[in-house]
Motif scaffolding. Structure first.
Motif, PDB file in Angstrom:
ATOM      1  N   MET A  84       0.821  -1.205   0.000  1.00  0.00           N
ATOM      2  CA  MET A  84       0.000   0.000   0.000  1.00  0.00           C
ATOM      3  C   MET A  84       0.868   1.272   0.000  1.00  0.00           C
ATOM      4  N   MET A  85       1.888   1.312   0.867  1.00  0.00           N
ATOM      5  CA  MET A  85       2.740   2.502   0.954  1.00  0.00           C
ATOM      6  C   MET A  85       3.528   2.704  -0.345  1.00  0.00           C
ATOM      7  N   LEU A  86       3.843   1.617  -1.035  1.00  0.00           N
ATOM      8  CA  LEU A  86       4.539   1.737  -2.311  1.00  0.00           C
ATOM      9  C   LEU A  86       3.728   2.612  -3.260  1.00  0.00           C
ATOM     10  N   TRP A  87       2.446   2.358  -3.357  1.00  0.00           N
ATOM     11  CA  TRP A  87       1.583   3.109  -4.265  1.00  0.00           C
ATOM     12  C   TRP A  87       1.403   4.551  -3.811  1.00  0.00           C
ATOM     13  N   ILE A  88       1.346   4.755  -2.515  1.00  0.00           N
ATOM     14  CA  ILE A  88       1.209   6.127  -1.991  1.00  0.00           C
ATOM     15  C   ILE A  88       2.447   6.945  -2.345  1.00  0.00           C
ATOM     16  N   TRP A  89       3.650   6.391  -2.108  1.00  0.00           N
ATOM     17  CA  TRP A  89       4.878   7.137  -2.398  1.00  0.00           C
ATOM     18  C   TRP A  89       5.072   7.342  -3.898  1.00  0.00           C
ATOM     19  N   LEU A  90       4.711   6.328  -4.688  1.00  0.00           N
ATOM     20  CA  LEU A  90       4.786   6.487  -6.141  1.00  0.00           C
ATOM     21  C   LEU A  90       3.837   7.583  -6.616  1.00  0.00           C
ATOM     22  N   LEU A  91       2.620   7.578  -6.084  1.00  0.00           N
ATOM     23  CA  LEU A  91       1.618   8.577  -6.470  1.00  0.00           C
ATOM     24  C   LEU A  91       2.072   9.985  -6.081  1.00  0.00           C
ATOM     25  N   ILE A  92       2.551  10.131  -4.861  1.00  0.00           N
ATOM     26  CA  ILE A  92       3.034  11.443  -4.403  1.00  0.00           C
ATOM     27  C   ILE A  92       4.196  11.916  -5.278  1.00  0.00           C
ATOM     28  N   THR A  93       5.135  11.031  -5.530  1.00  0.00           N
ATOM     29  CA  THR A  93       6.310  11.392  -6.328  1.00  0.00           C
ATOM     30  C   THR A  93       5.924  11.770  -7.753  1.00  0.00           C
ATOM     31  N   ILE A  94       5.081  10.982  -8.372  1.00  0.00           N
ATOM     32  CA  ILE A  94       4.691  11.258  -9.760  1.00  0.00           C
ATOM     33  C   ILE A  94       3.834  12.518  -9.849  1.00  0.00           C
ATOM     34  N   LEU A  95       2.845  12.649  -8.973  1.00  0.00           N
ATOM     35  CA  LEU A  95       1.967  13.824  -9.027  1.00  0.00           C
ATOM     36  C   LEU A  95       2.724  15.124  -8.772  1.00  0.00           C
ATOM     37  N   THR A  96       3.590  15.124  -7.776  1.00  0.00           N
ATOM     38  CA  THR A  96       4.329  16.357  -7.496  1.00  0.00           C
ATOM     39  C   THR A  96       5.328  16.669  -8.603  1.00  0.00           C
ATOM     40  N   THR A 111       8.554  15.976  -4.258  1.00  0.00           N
ATOM     41  CA  THR A 111       9.019  14.904  -5.134  1.00  0.00           C
ATOM     42  C   THR A 111      10.261  14.260  -4.524  1.00  0.00           C
ATOM     43  N   LEU A 112      11.184  15.092  -4.053  1.00  0.00           N
ATOM     44  CA  LEU A 112      12.401  14.577  -3.418  1.00  0.00           C
ATOM     45  C   LEU A 112      12.073  13.838  -2.125  1.00  0.00           C
ATOM     46  N   GLY A 113      11.156  14.376  -1.348  1.00  0.00           N
ATOM     47  CA  GLY A 113      10.718  13.694  -0.128  1.00  0.00           C
ATOM     48  C   GLY A 113      10.055  12.362  -0.445  1.00  0.00           C
ATOM     49  N   GLY A 114       9.253  12.336  -1.504  1.00  0.00           N
ATOM     50  CA  GLY A 114       8.608  11.091  -1.928  1.00  0.00           C
ATOM     51  C   GLY A 114       9.621  10.053  -2.375  1.00  0.00           C
ATOM     52  N   LEU A 115      10.651  10.498  -3.093  1.00  0.00           N
ATOM     53  CA  LEU A 115      11.709   9.564  -3.506  1.00  0.00           C
ATOM     54  C   LEU A 115      12.444   8.998  -2.294  1.00  0.00           C
ATOM     55  N   ALA A 116      12.730   9.846  -1.325  1.00  0.00           N
ATOM     56  CA  ALA A 116      13.417   9.370  -0.116  1.00  0.00           C
ATOM     57  C   ALA A 116      12.544   8.373   0.641  1.00  0.00           C
ATOM     58  N   ALA A 117      11.252   8.656   0.728  1.00  0.00           N
ATOM     59  CA  ALA A 117      10.341   7.739   1.408  1.00  0.00           C
ATOM     60  C   ALA A 117      10.217   6.428   0.631  1.00  0.00           C
ATOM     61  N   LEU A 118      10.263   6.518  -0.697  1.00  0.00           N
ATOM     62  CA  LEU A 118      10.213   5.322  -1.536  1.00  0.00           C
ATOM     63  C   LEU A 118      11.446   4.449  -1.302  1.00  0.00           C
ATOM     64  N   ILE A 119      12.601   5.088  -1.190  1.00  0.00           N
ATOM     65  CA  ILE A 119      13.830   4.347  -0.879  1.00  0.00           C
ATOM     66  C   ILE A 119      13.714   3.689   0.487  1.00  0.00           C
ATOM     67  N   ALA A 120      13.171   4.430   1.465  1.00  0.00           N
ATOM     68  CA  ALA A 120      12.979   3.862   2.804  1.00  0.00           C
ATOM     69  C   ALA A 120      12.029   2.670   2.744  1.00  0.00           C
ATOM     70  N   TYR A 121      11.011   2.750   1.903  1.00  0.00           N
ATOM     71  CA  TYR A 121      10.078   1.622   1.726  1.00  0.00           C
ATOM     72  C   TYR A 121      10.825   0.387   1.228  1.00  0.00           C
ATOM     73  N   PHE A 122      11.680   0.578   0.209  1.00  0.00           N
ATOM     74  CA  PHE A 122      12.420  -0.552  -0.344  1.00  0.00           C
ATOM     75  C   PHE A 122      13.459  -1.099   0.634  1.00  0.00           C
ATOM     76  N   LEU A 123      13.852  -0.298   1.614  1.00  0.00           N
ATOM     77  CA  LEU A 123      14.779  -0.764   2.654  1.00  0.00           C
ATOM     78  C   LEU A 123      14.019  -1.358   3.840  1.00  0.00           C
ATOM     79  N   ASN A 124      12.717  -1.571   3.662  1.00  0.00           N
ATOM     80  CA  ASN A 124      11.834  -2.185   4.670  1.00  0.00           C
ATOM     81  C   ASN A 124      11.701  -1.359   5.941  1.00  0.00           C
ATOM     82  N   ALA A 125      11.740  -0.045   5.825  1.00  0.00           N
ATOM     83  CA  ALA A 125      11.500   0.810   6.989  1.00  0.00           C
ATOM     84  C   ALA A 125      10.015   0.792   7.311  1.00  0.00           C
TER      85      ALA A 125
END
Length: 144
Positions: free
Chosen positions: A1-13, A29-43
């Motif tokens: 679920m969070m993957l889609w939220i961060w992708l949506l935020i990043t793409i929309l912004t 957009t930069l904040g969304g990318l950082a959160a997306l990276i954190a998601y992939f690191l299982n944060a």
């Protein structure tokens, strides 16, 4: 679920930034990318949200003033302000109730009096300000 939220935020912004080109949403957009990276690191979700907020705020606070200073591209120079401080010739009477006309730097302007005094055609005036499409003037004596 969070993957889609961060992708949506990043793409929309990013899309909003591309449309406006005025540094409005690139920070998110930069904040969304950082959160997306954190998601992939299982944060955890909380850590992802905190990272998004912190990165976005740090970018806004530290980088935005510098980029706005160097990327001022929407300033349209009209040269209207060059008449401020100049002396002009009253062409049409100016009084408290009526705007008159002043010629300054070979251009005729609509004008009003700074202190509601009357300036007759042929008087000289000093241009104090430009308000909209008219000048604000004050009468000067011939010796000034």
């Amino acid at each position: 679920m969070m993957l889609w939220i961060w992708l949506l935020i990043t793409i929309l912004t990013a899309v909003v930034e591309l449309i406006t080109t005025d540094l409005v949403s690139i920070w998110f957009t930069l904040g969304g990318l950082a959160a997306l990276i954190a998601y992939f690191l299982n944060a955890s979700q909380l850590v992802q949200i905190v990272i998004f907020i912190i990165i976005s705020l740090v970018c806004i606070i530290s980088v935005r003033p510098l980029t706005k200073k160097y990327l001022r591209t929407n300033i349209v120079s009209t040269n209207y302000d060059r008449v401020i401080g100049q002396h002009g010739l009253v062409l049409k009477r100016i009084d408290a109730d009526t705007r008159g006309e002043v010629k300054v730097l070979s251009t005729e302007w609509s004008a009003c009096s700074f202190d509601n005094s009357t300036l007759e055609a042929g008087d000289y005036c000093e241009i104090l300000a430009v308000e909209g499409a008219h000048l604000v003037v004050k009468k000067i004596n011939k010796g000034e």
